[in-house]
Design an enzyme around this catalytic site. Structure first.
Site, PDB file in Angstrom:
ATOM      1  N   SER B  51     -25.107  -6.187  14.042  1.00 53.34           N
ATOM      2  CA  SER B  51     -25.477  -5.008  14.819  1.00 53.34           C
ATOM      3  C   SER B  51     -26.536  -4.130  14.156  1.00 53.34           C
ATOM      4  O   SER B  51     -27.125  -3.279  14.807  1.00 53.34           O
ATOM      5  CB  SER B  51     -24.237  -4.170  15.112  1.00 53.34           C
ATOM      6  OG  SER B  51     -23.267  -4.957  15.756  1.00 53.34           O
ATOM      7  N   HIS B  55     -23.255   2.560   9.111  1.00 56.41           N
ATOM      8  CA  HIS B  55     -22.075   3.168   9.735  1.00 56.41           C
ATOM      9  C   HIS B  55     -21.870   4.611   9.308  1.00 56.41           C
ATOM     10  O   HIS B  55     -22.414   5.073   8.304  1.00 56.41           O
ATOM     11  CB  HIS B  55     -20.832   2.318   9.436  1.00 56.41           C
ATOM     12  CG  HIS B  55     -20.766   1.097  10.292  1.00 56.41           C
ATOM     13  ND1 HIS B  55     -20.417   1.153  11.618  1.00 56.41           N
ATOM     14  CD2 HIS B  55     -21.048  -0.207  10.025  1.00 56.41           C
ATOM     15  CE1 HIS B  55     -20.475  -0.074  12.131  1.00 56.41           C
ATOM     16  NE2 HIS B  55     -20.852  -0.922  11.177  1.00 56.41           N
ATOM     17  N   CYS B 408     -46.382  -8.667  23.809  1.00 57.81           N
ATOM     18  CA  CYS B 408     -45.190  -7.882  24.155  1.00 57.81           C
ATOM     19  C   CYS B 408     -44.810  -6.925  23.027  1.00 57.81           C
ATOM     20  O   CYS B 408     -44.416  -5.801  23.277  1.00 57.81           O
ATOM     21  CB  CYS B 408     -44.013  -8.793  24.468  1.00 57.81           C
ATOM     22  SG  CYS B 408     -44.352 -10.018  25.742  1.00 57.81           S
TER      23      CYS B 408
END
Lengths: 132, 479, 421
Positions: B51, B55, B408
């Site tokens: 991810s 944290h 892109c």
């Protein structure tokens, strides 16, 4: 009795074909006369326009560096629809053909390919010069 | 480098985020260090597909080593970001409660955060939550806000750490699949599958999913790493559902849940799922799991649309018990185990580097600081980050900045060439370093250009070009 | 920084951009085409098959021939072009549209233009867009990427191929790769009918005995390093029958699953996008919500024939020239999609002149009627022997059709509904 779809227009008539003799067929299911013409040609003398590429050679040494993405293949096509059964042979011919740059669109690369009376022509002008 | 007969002071096995942090830390000292990686490039395992969260320090109790290292590691990112070249942003984290009964867990997380000393953590009303994140569902009843939470591009973090380590003398040995180990005198001899050998006095086992088999190869502790798969969807930058901060659901006993992550580079990542799998090389995505991601994400941000999906991928967490295993082996001499580093491993990793250094010191490794240690690496200028004026100046210096290869993600040829020259010679390697092929067309327009640049820069033939080494060849013939 | 000034800047040098620029020139406006590749022509340069140009040139041409003929026309009209130049951004600065582009030759170029024509074309949908699960091996390509590699670079992406989607590019590639010595093991289409032209089904699949799996979904891609196979699953009465899944072994997967207009520059400029086309909303002049910014070709909506792209682009060029000359319509009527119509382009008509409207059907139907209605009154109806979603339709509406019989109802709010019945 065989079946085929007419591709002359988008209607896509489903044709039923009855073979009468070596050179004669009868067609039903067509909504216009073009269906019959299509079926006859497709069954008795199938032809296709063949498009393929040949190797581009003879690019000056400096030109490669000028554009990394310059074409390495020259696109070609038969000037007219080509007998279907001779296509594999034509493809072999094209695969072994080297085209020296520059090449002009429409330039005949192989005249009367495989004795069909149909030429193989380049479909793109490729120069060696600097792009605009 | 690979035929070197010399002896290393330390060999680190596994060039993921832990191995890379340890290598960089050790590069500060007068040591000969080897970083061994079984893949063709670094960061291709667990550190690639995760991810990318720094944290917030409120999920776990300080009784766990992982919580203590998380808290310490999280504070180290600003400095690393200054010294190295990777995207990082302290965008903040919110945990969203969608039911009244979830508010109790929110309060517990808040109290744990306060206990852990998390700066700025706050409880939020529904109104406060919707003010922070207007795209949240109208079912939101409240939540938690941890402004110190952040996001990084995890593979870029690893690439940069390894670059820094190499700059300071660490040897990187790729495609070295450590398989056997034996003692020879006071040293370890590590043998790869292809027969190559490396001699080292100390060994760090940071082999991620394979730390268990490696431990056995060293005759050390017997533990089992179980892969737990996490699948993700990546959404287009243009998505209307992009939040301002990382959005967490209220965690369950087993998982932090599926998140909505606004990545530093502007895309949105949603996931991960959590499912136990057997195969440690099974990175496939599945229909059933992918469905869960969209469903879960939409409960929090209803406007998330499947038409924004540009790709899906999966990563594997190396799971073994509740906490990290970072310790000197009790069975094998001079071996440090760095295993079971699942979440919050990325956050903790800089602190893991320090911690492992201390363990090695405790075990007798002499640490003498290098006077000329250089903590900084070159920050590659990226066309997408430059204003037209800045880009114009860059093209004047290096015309390759003017050839935009990946439209892109706006990646110039110059950036691709730099990546190749830094040793990233696969399509995936170039993708993760530069972002070319990573955008909405997924390489549809630029892959042929990258292949040609790669062939020009390395002299490779077309048949040698691969996606990520091994048998992942890209072209199978020439006309 | 290099600075340029033009009446119109045209973004994209494919068939649309070149045609729009040529039209602007022929009406006395200066026009600059900005093209990111080294040569003009766009994606047509890799479409070496024939079938282009029947409407525009009255002969069947290959893509490069069509593109170069259009280019010759444009060059003869006096357009200027900046090739190898990627547009970074279009902004509004001091009453002008300013286009920033970059190339290795000129660095950043700042182009001040009174009008902008968007002609960036489209991109292919990819594996992620259609969310095929499975592993991520090499050997998965969009059909267009494979086409580029084969036709221009001369590389064969793989030998044993499965094609997902029955769009025309995929069908054309089936023939191209068959002719190049590859084996095509099947074409998988989720719909019960093929997306491509019947002609291509016959000449690209049937000629080679390639199986077409209609009503089949690709449910998995397998392979660790390189593709090893795809799992396909029949769809029966809307239900995906996972119990009937089977695998086709292959080393290559080509995706031909649709095209999406490339409107990222437009969106960043503030152009509003029609979700039905993924292209800009345009008025009767093909002008977007931003005054002076026009759109045409595949960036406006995905066309089936490049001949229509050229035609539409010429109109866009003419409208841009009119706009530059200060002309604007007295009034416009809104167009509304009626039954069975997926979209209409443009979305407004000028009742004081002829309007050409492109549309797409949502249904396959023989013996259809295209109807235009105002307040339920049919003002025009056209018989169509056959309509299908993959084929563009068009109709024209002129002052006669749009005249109000009753002056009292003639209002700005009048709508023209177009339906397929």
């Amino acid at each position: 009795m065989s079946e085929m779809i007419c591709i002359t227009c988008p209607l896509g008539c489903h044709l039923s074909i009855q073979r009468i003799s070596e050179t004669e067929i009868s067609v039903t299911g067509n909504r216009c006369s073009r269906g019959e013409t299509y079926a006859k040609e497709e069954l008795l003398f199938p032809k296709r326009v063949v498009t393929t590429t040949c190797r581009a050679v003879g690019l000056p040494a400096g030109a490669q560096a000028a554009s990394l993405y310059a074409p390495r293949r020259v696109p070609v096509r038969t000037a007219d629809a080509f007998p279907k059964e001779k296509i594999p042979e034509l493809l072999k011919l094209a695969a072994n053909l080297e085209v020296t740059l520059p090449v002009r669109r429409g330039e005949v690369l192989v005249r009367d390919a495989l004795g069909t009376g149909i030429d193989l022509v380049a479909t793109r002008t490729i120069s060696c010069g600097e792009p605009s | 480098m690979t035929d070197r007969t010399g002896r290393y002071d330390v060999a680190i096995i596994g060039a993921g985020v832990c191995g890379a942090n340890i290598a960089r830390k050790l590069s500060q000292y007068e040591l000969k260090v080897a970083l061994l990686e079984k893949e063709i490039d670094v960061s291709l395992g667990t550190s690639k597909a995760n991810s990318g969260i720094v944290h917030g320090g409120f999920h776990d109790n300080k009784k766990y080593l992982k919580a203590r290292l998380e808290l310490k590691g999280a504070l180290m990112f600003e400095r690393l970001h200054d010294e190295l070249d990777f995207p990082f942003e302290r965008c903040g984290i919110v945990v969203v409660a969608l039911h009244e009964d979830e508010l109790r867990t929110i309060e517990q997380l808040y109290l744990q955060g306060v206990e852990n000393g998390v700066i700025g953590i706050e409880m939020c009303s529904r109104e406060r939550m919707l003010e922070l994140e207007p795209k949240l569902s109208s079912d939101t009843v409240g939540g938690l806000y941890a402004p110190s939470g952040g996001i990084v591009e995890p593979y870029r973090f690893v690439f940069s750490l390894v670059e820094s380590a190499r700059k300071n003398g660490v040897d990187l040995v790729t495609e070295f699949a450590a398989a056997l180990a034996r003692r020879e005198g006071d040293d370890w001899i590590i043998t790869a599958l292809d027969g190559r050998e490396i001699r080292a006095k100390y060994v760090v086992n940071s082999a991620g999913l394979f730390a268990d088999t490696l431990s056995k190869a060293f005759g050390a502790e017997d533990f089992a790493i179980k892969p737990r798969k996490g699948e993700y969807y990546l959404l287009d930058k243009m998505t209307k559902a992009k939040p301002n901060r990382v959005i967490f659901p209220v965690p369950t006993a087993v998982s932090k849940g599926m998140l909505i992550i606004p990545t530093v580079e502007g895309t949105v990542l949603i996931g991960p799922t959590a499912s136990a799998v057997e195969d440690k090389e099974d990175f496939s995505t599945t229909r059933v799991e992918l469905e869960k991601i969209l469903q879960s994400a939409r409960t929090m941000i209803p406007s998330i649309s499947e038409t924004d999906v540009i790709t899906s991928f999966a990563g594997l967490r190396p799971v073994c018990g509740e906490d990290f295993i970072i310790e000197l082996s009790a069975k094998a001499p001079h071996l440090v185990q760095v295993a079971a580093i699942q979440s919050p491993g990325l956050t903790a990793s800089p602190a893991i580097g320090e911690y492992v250094k201390d363990l090695l010191k405790k075990d007798g490794l002499r640490l003498v600081e290098k006077p000329d240690w250089d903590p900084c690496v070159e920050k590659v200028r990226r066309a997408r980050d430059l204003s037209p004026w800045e880009l114009d100046e860059m093209v004047a210096k290096d015309p390759a900045y003017g050839d935009i290869v990946c439209r892109c993600e706006r990646v110039s040829e110059a950036e691709i060439v730099k990546a190749i020259r830094a040793g990233h010679t696969t399509l995936d390697g170039i993708k993760y370093v530069t972002r070319a092929q990573m955008g909405r067309c997924q390489g549809g327009f630029c892959t042929y250009k990258i292949i040609k640049i790669l062939m020009r820069e390395t002299g490779m033939g077309y048949e040698e070009v691969t996606k990520r080494g091994g048998g992942s060849y890209v072209l199978r013939g020439e006309l | 920084m290099k600075q340029l000034k033009f009446d119109a800047a045209v973004i994209g040098g494919g068939a649309a951009g070149m045609s729009a620029a040529a039209e602007l020139r022929s009406r006395g406006c200066s026009a600059l085409v900005i093209e990111r590749e080294e040569e003009l022509g766009g994606i047509l340069m890799q479409c070496i098959h024939n079938g282009f140009g029947l409407i525009e040139f009255n002969e069947e041409l290959s893509g490069p021939e069509f593109a170069q003929k259009i280019e010759e026309r444009a060059v003869a009209s006096g357009i200027e072009a900046l090739c190898g130049t990627t547009v970074l951004e279009i902004r509004q600065e001091g009453g002008f549209h300013v286009v920033y582009g970059v190339s290795s030759r000129h660095g950043v170029v700042r182009v001040e233009a009174k009008a902008v024509v968007l002609a960036m074309g489209c991109r292919e949908r990819n594996r992620g867009n259609i969310r095929i699960p499975g592993s991520r091996p090499s050997g998965v390509y969009t059909a267009g990427l494979a086409q580029r590699l084969v036709n221009i670079d001369g590389y064969i992406p793989g030998k044993d191929v499965v094609i997902i989607g029955s769009g025309d590019i995929g069908l054309i590639m089936a023939r191209r790769l068959s002719w190049s010595g590859c084996k095509i093991h099947g074409v998988v289409e989720i719909l019960p009918y093929p997306s491509g032209l019947t002609r291509n089904i016959v000449q690209c699949l049937e000629d080679f005995g390639i199986p077409l799996y209609l009503s089949h979904l690709t449910t998995n891609i397998r392979g660790k390093d390189r593709v090893q196979g795809v799992e396909i699953t029949p769809v029966e009465n809307g239900a995906v029958r996972y119990d009937k899944s089977f695998e086709i072994p292959c080393d290559t997967v080509l995706l031909s699953v649709g095209l999406v207009p490339e409107n990222e520059l437009s969106r960043n400029l503030g152009v509003e996008i029609n979700p039905a086309t993924n292209g800009p909303w345009v008025d009767s002049r093909l002008m977007t919500n931003i005054p002076g910014v026009f759109a045409c070709g595949n960036v406006l909506h995905v066309h089936d024939l490049v001949d229509y792209v050229a035609e539409e682009a010429r109109r866009a060029g003419a409208f841009a020239a009119d706009w530059l000359a200060g002309a604007s319509p007295q009034r416009e009527l809104r167009l509304k999609t009626g039954s069975n119509v997926r979209y209409l382009n443009p979305s407004k008509v000028d009742p004081d002149r002829e309007n050409k409207i492109y549309l797409r059907s949502m249904v396959v139907k023989n013996g259809a009627v295209l109807e235009a209605r105002i307040d339920g009154r049919v003002v025009k109806s056209i018989k169509k022997a056959h309509v299908q979603p993959s084929e563009m339709l068009f109709l024209t509406l002129g002052p006669k059709d749009l005249a109000e019989p009753d002056q009292r109802t003639a209002s700005q709010s009048a709508q023209v509904e177009i339906a397929i019945v």
